[in-house]
Design a protein around this motif. Structure first.
Motif, PDB file in Angstrom:
ATOM      1  N   LYS A 328       0.426  -1.246   0.072  1.00 28.47           N
ATOM      2  CA  LYS A 328       0.350   0.366  -0.379  1.00 28.47           C
ATOM      3  C   LYS A 328       1.338   1.417  -0.273  1.00 28.47           C
ATOM      4  N   GLY A 329       0.043   2.360  -0.251  1.00 34.34           N
ATOM      5  CA  GLY A 329       1.200   3.488  -0.304  1.00 34.34           C
ATOM      6  C   GLY A 329       1.046   4.450  -0.579  1.00 34.34           C
ATOM      7  N   ARG A 330       0.474   6.169  -0.931  1.00 29.10           N
ATOM      8  CA  ARG A 330       0.577   7.280  -1.643  1.00 29.10           C
ATOM      9  C   ARG A 330       1.659   8.069  -2.347  1.00 29.10           C
ATOM     10  N   ILE A 331       1.124   8.627  -3.288  1.00 25.44           N
ATOM     11  CA  ILE A 331       2.055   9.410  -4.409  1.00 25.44           C
ATOM     12  C   ILE A 331       1.336  10.437  -4.244  1.00 25.44           C
ATOM     13  N   MET A 332       2.651  10.944  -3.763  1.00 25.68           N
ATOM     14  CA  MET A 332       1.996  13.295  -4.054  1.00 25.68           C
ATOM     15  C   MET A 332       2.300  13.613  -4.824  1.00 25.68           C
ATOM     16  N   ASN A 342      -1.894  19.850  -2.418  1.00 24.06           N
ATOM     17  CA  ASN A 342      -0.581  18.646  -2.770  1.00 24.06           C
ATOM     18  C   ASN A 342      -1.694  17.962  -3.554  1.00 24.06           C
ATOM     19  N   GLU A 343      -1.591  17.312  -4.855  1.00 29.52           N
ATOM     20  CA  GLU A 343      -2.227  16.095  -4.630  1.00 29.52           C
ATOM     21  C   GLU A 343      -1.993  14.574  -4.641  1.00 29.52           C
ATOM     22  N   ILE A 344      -2.992  13.535  -3.727  1.00 30.67           N
ATOM     23  CA  ILE A 344      -2.208  12.578  -3.471  1.00 30.67           C
ATOM     24  C   ILE A 344      -3.021  11.334  -4.135  1.00 30.67           C
ATOM     25  N   PHE A 345      -2.651  10.476  -4.698  1.00 36.05           N
ATOM     26  CA  PHE A 345      -2.794   9.310  -5.257  1.00 36.05           C
ATOM     27  C   PHE A 345      -1.969   8.078  -3.866  1.00 36.05           C
ATOM     28  N   THR A 346      -3.079   7.020  -4.099  1.00 40.30           N
ATOM     29  CA  THR A 346      -3.144   5.997  -2.778  1.00 40.30           C
ATOM     30  C   THR A 346      -3.579   4.985  -4.149  1.00 40.30           C
ATOM     31  N   MET A 359       0.659   3.903 -12.493  1.00 39.90           N
ATOM     32  CA  MET A 359      -0.453   4.461 -11.898  1.00 39.90           C
ATOM     33  C   MET A 359      -0.626   5.865 -13.018  1.00 39.90           C
ATOM     34  N   PHE A 360      -1.113   6.660 -13.738  1.00 40.75           N
ATOM     35  CA  PHE A 360      -1.488   7.765 -14.214  1.00 40.75           C
ATOM     36  C   PHE A 360      -1.835   8.736 -13.760  1.00 40.75           C
ATOM     37  N   ILE A 384       7.268   9.375  -2.894  1.00 40.48           N
ATOM     38  CA  ILE A 384       5.840   8.163  -2.411  1.00 40.48           C
ATOM     39  C   ILE A 384       6.014   7.499  -1.711  1.00 40.48           C
ATOM     40  N   GLN A 385       5.512   7.480  -1.113  1.00 43.59           N
ATOM     41  CA  GLN A 385       5.209   6.476   0.398  1.00 43.59           C
ATOM     42  C   GLN A 385       5.073   4.970  -0.011  1.00 43.59           C
TER      43      GLN A 385
END
Length: 402
Positions: A328-332, A342-346, A359-360, A384-385
């Motif tokens: 799991k994680g998130r991209i900011m 900030n825009e965050i994607f998980t 991921m796009f 990236i976490q």
């Protein structure tokens, strides 16, 4: 008259006196009474009831030690005329320890454990003269080896009871730890926000000092190693950029991982990576290799066509053997404007046979449009976490499947 065959020297007398005095002091300490508050005596004239147990105390002692009790016994409160007061919600042992601290004929050494117990009562009854003793005991209990979680607990105590010296000492010790240790401790114990911000600010200052030291070292390198110097300068510049990006990350609300819903029955490891995308490159390529649980991962950012638009694409690949794990994680995408969002994607792969993310994130033009605030100095920053549970290896997978 002649001296005896075994005369006693002055030194022997001195040593004997010292020994006798030492034994006397130790004996006197051991003989100092510890008041039994469960027994009534001629010195007691009031009762405190705690957890059903009656503690016999003196109004005079309580009034001298505590302005709260003093006011209570002199004013129109009901306690002035009655002989008993119930203390609901209090623990018997804590109240007894508190009484031993304020009674003049008891010898009570305050430890870090007892300090944490009596401080709430000291604060409630305003026995402020005991605060320095409690703070000293708590200060003695910490050192450079104290766990960050314990430092954070003491920061909570110092904030509740205004123990300024303890607060500064805990902040200084926590600031010397790695970011990973601080992050892990924050998940266990939440320190006061002001203290955490100061710790993070100190860590950034330390990072800047290391950058300056690195620059000084670079200047001292022989001119014969110009290629190495150029490489070091590039690394240093990248470090400075990453530090600037992390400064914004530290102030953003991406530390909260509750939304990722990590399974408490699994052991998780975290990895944090910064990628910088140069807008001047026609073909975007920013890549880093990391290990999590000894699993080699490649994290890359590139541009890729999707529909009729060009997008920023993130890929995370496992370069090793097949495994089973939670992933799991998130991209900011970090917004560099003071009030920008900030825009965050998980991403969430609860049981992956081979961790893989594709991921796009955002159209390239939108990310690199200056008015949107994601680009500064010609670069877009990504954080990236990654959170990976302890994986099952190839043989373990075969056993599971069989």
């Amino acid at each position: 008259m002649e001296d005896s065959e075994n005369p006693v020297s002055e030194n022997d007398i001195d040593r004997g006196e010292v020994k006798e005095n030492t034994e006397s002091v130790e004996k006197s300490k051991s003989e100092i009474p510890t008041f039994d508050f469960t027994e009534r005596s001629w010195t007691t004239d009031f009762v405190l009831t705690v957890e059903g147990t009656k503690l016999h105390v003196s109004k005079a002692v309580l009034s001298l030690a505590s302005p709260v009790f003093d006011t209570m016994f002199q004013s129109n409160f009901k306690e002035r005329s009655c002989d008993e007061l119930e203390l609901p919600g209090k623990k018997l042992n804590d109240v007894i320890e508190f009484l031993r601290c304020i009674y003049p004929n008891t010898f009570t050494h305050i430890t870090s454990d007892s300090a944490a117990k009596v401080l709430p009562l000291i604060e409630e009854y305003q026995v402020l003269q005991l605060k320095p003793r409690c703070e000293a005991a708590l200060l003695e209990s910490i050192s450079e080896d104290t766990a960050v979680e314990e430092l954070f607990r003491l920061l909570q105590i110092s904030s509740l009871y205004d123990l300024k010296v303890l607060r500064e000492r805990c902040i200084d010790l926590a600031s010397c730890r790695s970011q990973k240790e601080v992050d892990e401790a924050t998940r266990q114990v939440q320190p006061p926000a002001e203290a955490l911000n100061k710790i993070l600010a100190n860590m950034i200052v330390t990072m800047k000092e290391r950058i300056i030291d690195l620059e000084t070292t670079i200047e001292k390198i022989s001119g014969e190693n110009k290629k190495d110097i150029a490489k070091l300068k590039k690394t240093n510049a990248e470090l400075a950029e990453e530090m600037e990006l992390l400064t914004q990350y530290l102030s953003a609300d991406v530390r909260n991982i509750k939304d990722l819903k990590l399974d408490g029955d699994c052991n998780w490891k975290e990895m944090q990576v910064v990628l910088l995308i140069n807008s001047s490159d026609n073909c975007i390529k920013s890549e880093k290799e990391v290990d999590v649980w000894d699993v080699p991962l490649t994290i890359s950012a590139s541009n890729s066509q999707k529909g009729n638009r060009e997008w920023i694409r993130i890929q995370i690949k496992n370069n090793g053997n097949k495994i089973i794990c939670g992933f799991k994680g998130r991209i900011m995408i970090v917004n560099r404007q003071p009030r920008g969002l900030n825009e965050i994607f998980t991403f969430d792969d609860s049981m992956s046979f081979c961790p893989y993310v594709d991921m796009f994130l955002k159209p390239r033009y939108d990310a690199m449009d200056l008015k949107n605030g994601f680009m500064i100095d010609g670069k877009v920053g990504l954080i990236i976490q990654i959170f990976m549970s302890e994986p099952l290896r190839t043989r373990q997978i075969e056993n599971v499947l069989n």
